[in-house]
Write a protein that holds these residues in place. Sequence first.
Motif, PDB file in Angstrom:
ATOM      1  N   TRP A   1      -8.704   8.297  25.350  1.00 23.17           N
ATOM      2  CA  TRP A   1      -7.278   8.099  25.093  1.00 23.17           C
ATOM      3  C   TRP A   1      -6.435   8.330  26.357  1.00 23.17           C
ATOM      4  O   TRP A   1      -5.241   8.562  26.253  1.00 23.17           O
TER       5      TRP A   1
ATOM      6  N   THR B   1       0.923   5.889  20.964  1.00 20.27           N
ATOM      7  CA  THR B   1      -0.363   5.205  21.097  1.00 20.27           C
ATOM      8  C   THR B   1      -0.666   4.383  19.852  1.00 20.27           C
ATOM      9  O   THR B   1      -1.121   3.236  19.935  1.00 20.27           O
TER      10      THR B   1
ATOM     11  N   ALA C   1     -13.124   6.387  22.289  1.00 16.57           N
ATOM     12  CA  ALA C   1     -11.804   6.596  21.690  1.00 16.57           C
ATOM     13  C   ALA C   1     -11.311   5.334  20.995  1.00 16.57           C
ATOM     14  O   ALA C   1     -10.587   5.390  19.991  1.00 16.57           O
TER      15      ALA C   1
ATOM     16  N   LEU D   1      -2.509  13.876  20.849  1.00 17.77           N
ATOM     17  CA  LEU D   1      -3.016  12.718  20.118  1.00 17.77           C
ATOM     18  C   LEU D   1      -2.647  12.754  18.641  1.00 17.77           C
ATOM     19  O   LEU D   1      -2.349  11.720  18.044  1.00 17.77           O
TER      20      LEU D   1
END
Length: 317
Positions: free
Chosen positions: A92, A134, A166, A225
């Motif tokens: 990521w 993201t 990822a 994340l």
Amino acid sequence: MRKFQVAASALALLAACAPARQGAAVPEPAVPELAVRGPARLMTWADLNARPQPTPSVEVKWGEGATDIADIWLPEGRGPHPVIVMVHGGCWQKSIADRTLMNRMADALRNQGWAVWNIEYRGVDEPGGGYPGTYLDVGAAADVLIERADAWSLDLNRVTGIGHSAGGHLVLWLAARAKLPGDSPLRVSNPLAFRGVVVSGGLADLEASRPAAPPTCLDAIYDQLTGPPSPQRPDPLSDTSPARLLPIGVPVISVNGSEDRIAPPMLGDGLTRKAEAAGDTAALIVVPAAGHVELVTPGTAAFSAEAEALASFVKER
């Protein structure tokens, strides 16, 4: 649970998972290199980067953001073409890898008759990356296909997905978006529908992957994340980890290298068991004498297994 070693007889069984019809070199990763075990030498990123780098049919700037970019790889012929949505890994983090990591795989699949949509997204190490940026990037990039299918002669009834590392987490999350909580900022009303997903050396179950992956890959960026808990969102995994969204109603095939230190086979095994227990169709393929890099390298047994797995999703029954 269906668990296969790579062999022709095993790969033939993957058809049972098909649903009814309804430029630059990749930087050396900042995660530990895979070790050599036994008589076989595992591939490294340097091995992959030494291969010629193919180019996509078109680089598409679909939005205003710096990473609102994807590459379309179109096969020969008039179509309509079956489609693979491809999501790169790199923990990521864009400092580790971007979408060009997948160019060789995208080219090989294009040569097998697929249209490949290889997407970019903000990493957690870029402004606006992490939660929710993201995820918003990945979702928006996938949904561009709904608007542009006719222009590229794409068959949206035959959309599959593959994500590495990822990217395995992100592509399975894409396929699970219809199950997102109604109050999640990530939810959309009409997401792109998938016929099946290949999780390639994936970190798709964030909770299980956190202690299993190298700390620099997931644990160090975990809070970025998943986002912080809040009274409105007490469980940050509720809309970020596909394992929390099962069943998703989409077949899932996990492909793992037997010697992978970044995404060990136990992660694919655990995801497969959870998916089956929830009622989804799932299978696990463990590729002997393979690590993390073999999974994105055409010509390997791992690539052949993934290509056949993808084809199994769109076979007529």
